[in-house]
Design a protein around this motif. Structure first.
Motif, PDB file in Angstrom:
ATOM      1  N   ILE A 196      -3.881   4.198   7.330  1.00 36.35           N
ATOM      2  CA  ILE A 196      -2.957   3.191   7.848  1.00 36.35           C
ATOM      3  C   ILE A 196      -2.686   3.386   9.338  1.00 36.35           C
ATOM      4  O   ILE A 196      -2.781   2.441  10.120  1.00 36.35           O
ATOM      5  CB  ILE A 196      -1.643   3.194   7.043  1.00 36.35           C
ATOM      6  CG1 ILE A 196      -1.918   2.642   5.650  1.00 36.35           C
ATOM      7  CG2 ILE A 196      -0.563   2.371   7.744  1.00 36.35           C
ATOM      8  CD1 ILE A 196      -0.760   2.746   4.699  1.00 36.35           C
ATOM      9  N   ASN A 212       0.821  -1.207   0.000  1.00 36.46           N
ATOM     10  CA  ASN A 212       0.000   0.000   0.000  1.00 36.46           C
ATOM     11  C   ASN A 212       0.857   1.260   0.000  1.00 36.46           C
ATOM     12  O   ASN A 212       1.787   1.388  -0.763  1.00 36.46           O
ATOM     13  CB  ASN A 212      -0.939  -0.018   1.199  1.00 36.46           C
ATOM     14  CG  ASN A 212      -2.383   0.048   0.796  1.00 36.46           C
ATOM     15  OD1 ASN A 212      -2.693   0.291  -0.356  1.00 36.46           O
ATOM     16  ND2 ASN A 212      -3.252  -0.186   1.725  1.00 36.46           N
ATOM     17  N   ASP A 213       0.534   2.199   0.886  1.00 35.94           N
ATOM     18  CA  ASP A 213       1.228   3.480   0.947  1.00 35.94           C
ATOM     19  C   ASP A 213       2.565   3.371   1.679  1.00 35.94           C
ATOM     20  O   ASP A 213       3.464   4.162   1.463  1.00 35.94           O
ATOM     21  CB  ASP A 213       0.326   4.503   1.631  1.00 35.94           C
ATOM     22  CG  ASP A 213       0.770   5.919   1.363  1.00 35.94           C
ATOM     23  OD1 ASP A 213       0.953   6.651   2.335  1.00 35.94           O
ATOM     24  OD2 ASP A 213       0.954   6.278   0.184  1.00 35.94           O
ATOM     25  N   ILE A 214       2.670   2.402   2.547  1.00 33.80           N
ATOM     26  CA  ILE A 214       3.913   2.224   3.292  1.00 33.80           C
ATOM     27  C   ILE A 214       4.772   1.261   2.481  1.00 33.80           C
ATOM     28  O   ILE A 214       4.587   0.063   2.504  1.00 33.80           O
ATOM     29  CB  ILE A 214       3.652   1.676   4.710  1.00 33.80           C
ATOM     30  CG1 ILE A 214       2.808   2.649   5.498  1.00 33.80           C
ATOM     31  CG2 ILE A 214       4.964   1.409   5.406  1.00 33.80           C
ATOM     32  CD1 ILE A 214       2.515   2.214   6.898  1.00 33.80           C
ATOM     33  N   ASN A 215       5.735   1.824   1.734  1.00 27.92           N
ATOM     34  CA  ASN A 215       6.516   1.024   0.804  1.00 27.92           C
ATOM     35  C   ASN A 215       7.798   0.456   1.383  1.00 27.92           C
ATOM     36  O   ASN A 215       8.355  -0.474   0.851  1.00 27.92           O
ATOM     37  CB  ASN A 215       6.847   1.851  -0.443  1.00 27.92           C
ATOM     38  CG  ASN A 215       5.608   2.157  -1.232  1.00 27.92           C
ATOM     39  OD1 ASN A 215       4.721   1.322  -1.333  1.00 27.92           O
ATOM     40  ND2 ASN A 215       5.524   3.347  -1.782  1.00 27.92           N
ATOM     41  N   GLN A 260      -6.853   1.142   3.296  1.00 25.71           N
ATOM     42  CA  GLN A 260      -6.741   2.401   2.559  1.00 25.71           C
ATOM     43  C   GLN A 260      -5.487   3.133   3.026  1.00 25.71           C
ATOM     44  O   GLN A 260      -5.229   3.248   4.217  1.00 25.71           O
ATOM     45  CB  GLN A 260      -7.959   3.283   2.810  1.00 25.71           C
ATOM     46  CG  GLN A 260      -9.246   2.734   2.264  1.00 25.71           C
ATOM     47  CD  GLN A 260     -10.415   3.667   2.594  1.00 25.71           C
ATOM     48  OE1 GLN A 260     -10.227   4.805   2.979  1.00 25.71           O
ATOM     49  NE2 GLN A 260     -11.615   3.151   2.421  1.00 25.71           N
ATOM     50  N   SER A 261      -4.737   3.652   2.079  1.00 22.90           N
ATOM     51  CA  SER A 261      -3.458   4.290   2.419  1.00 22.90           C
ATOM     52  C   SER A 261      -3.624   5.494   3.346  1.00 22.90           C
ATOM     53  O   SER A 261      -2.744   5.781   4.146  1.00 22.90           O
ATOM     54  CB  SER A 261      -2.715   4.703   1.153  1.00 22.90           C
ATOM     55  OG  SER A 261      -3.479   5.626   0.416  1.00 22.90           O
ATOM     56  N   SER A 262      -4.740   6.168   3.266  1.00 25.28           N
ATOM     57  CA  SER A 262      -4.955   7.348   4.118  1.00 25.28           C
ATOM     58  C   SER A 262      -5.312   6.970   5.555  1.00 25.28           C
ATOM     59  O   SER A 262      -5.329   7.824   6.429  1.00 25.28           O
ATOM     60  CB  SER A 262      -6.060   8.220   3.533  1.00 25.28           C
ATOM     61  OG  SER A 262      -7.278   7.503   3.518  1.00 25.28           O
ATOM     62  N   SER A 303      -2.324  -5.790   4.405  1.00 22.84           N
ATOM     63  CA  SER A 303      -1.902  -4.491   3.879  1.00 22.84           C
ATOM     64  C   SER A 303      -2.581  -4.116   2.562  1.00 22.84           C
ATOM     65  O   SER A 303      -2.843  -2.943   2.314  1.00 22.84           O
ATOM     66  CB  SER A 303      -0.386  -4.440   3.715  1.00 22.84           C
ATOM     67  OG  SER A 303       0.039  -5.402   2.771  1.00 22.84           O
ATOM     68  N   ASP A 304      -2.890  -5.101   1.741  1.00 24.65           N
ATOM     69  CA  ASP A 304      -3.505  -4.788   0.452  1.00 24.65           C
ATOM     70  C   ASP A 304      -4.965  -4.353   0.572  1.00 24.65           C
ATOM     71  O   ASP A 304      -5.520  -3.801  -0.370  1.00 24.65           O
ATOM     72  CB  ASP A 304      -3.378  -5.971  -0.512  1.00 24.65           C
ATOM     73  CG  ASP A 304      -3.939  -7.261   0.065  1.00 24.65           C
ATOM     74  OD1 ASP A 304      -4.010  -7.378   1.300  1.00 24.65           O
ATOM     75  OD2 ASP A 304      -4.294  -8.153  -0.732  1.00 24.65           O
TER      76      ASP A 304
END
Length: 167
Positions: free
Chosen positions: A54, A2-5, A50-52, A46-47
């Motif tokens: 986390i 997701n947003d945490i790469n 929503q990235s906003s 994680s998939d």
């Protein structure tokens, strides 16, 4: 993921969760276990997050795990941490005493708040979550979060002033 790469970004978010748990007076060992379980669940799901959201998701998972553990052990640890301050006593003992007194005063005032108010204040000012994140985390409307935070701040200020004048 997701947003945490990166591991570094995930670590940063988990450190925030850890500090929040410690502010709730959860022991170091328990907080570490909770964060580890939270990280594991994040990696599993994680998939779907929503990235906003986390950070709020991580905190909610951590709190739910903690509450589950408390129910299993029949104990609840919600009061603020009373650890010794990290200030070096040899550099300025008077400053250490003043800081400790202020910290004790703040903790005592927080302990007199309703648990919901205390949780809201810690989420907003310690964990630095937005109103929207707190709303999602606690499953409340944003307007209710704002209203309760306003009331919590007002009640905290009143208690703090009373405590300060009593000492």
């Amino acid at each position: 993921m997701n947003d945490i790469n990166t591991k570094k970004e995930l670590n940063s978010e988990l450190n925030i969760v850890y500090r929040y748990l410690r502010k709730l007076n959860i022991s170091h060992a328990d907080a570490e276990d909770i964060v580890q379980e939270t990280a594991y669940k994040y990696l599993l799901y994680s998939d779907t997050i929503q990235s906003s959201k986390i950070r709020s998701w991580l905190i909610r998972v951590a709190l739910n795990f903690h509450y589950d553990q408390c129910r299993k052990k029949k104990r609840y640890d919600f009061y603020l941490n009373n650890e010794i301050l990290d200030t070096d006593i040899q550099t300025d003992p008077e400053a250490l005493i003043l800081v400790k007194e202020r910290k004790d005063l703040l903790e005592h005032a927080l302990s007199k708040l309703k648990p919901r108010y205390r949780e809201l204040l810690l989420l907003k000012y310690q964990t630095e979550l937005s109103y929207e994140e707190i709303s999602a985390l606690l499953e409340l409307s944003v307007s209710l979060v704002k209203t309760n935070l306003f009331r919590a701040r007002k009640q905290f200020a009143k208690i703090y002033k009373e405590e300060k004048h009593e000492r």
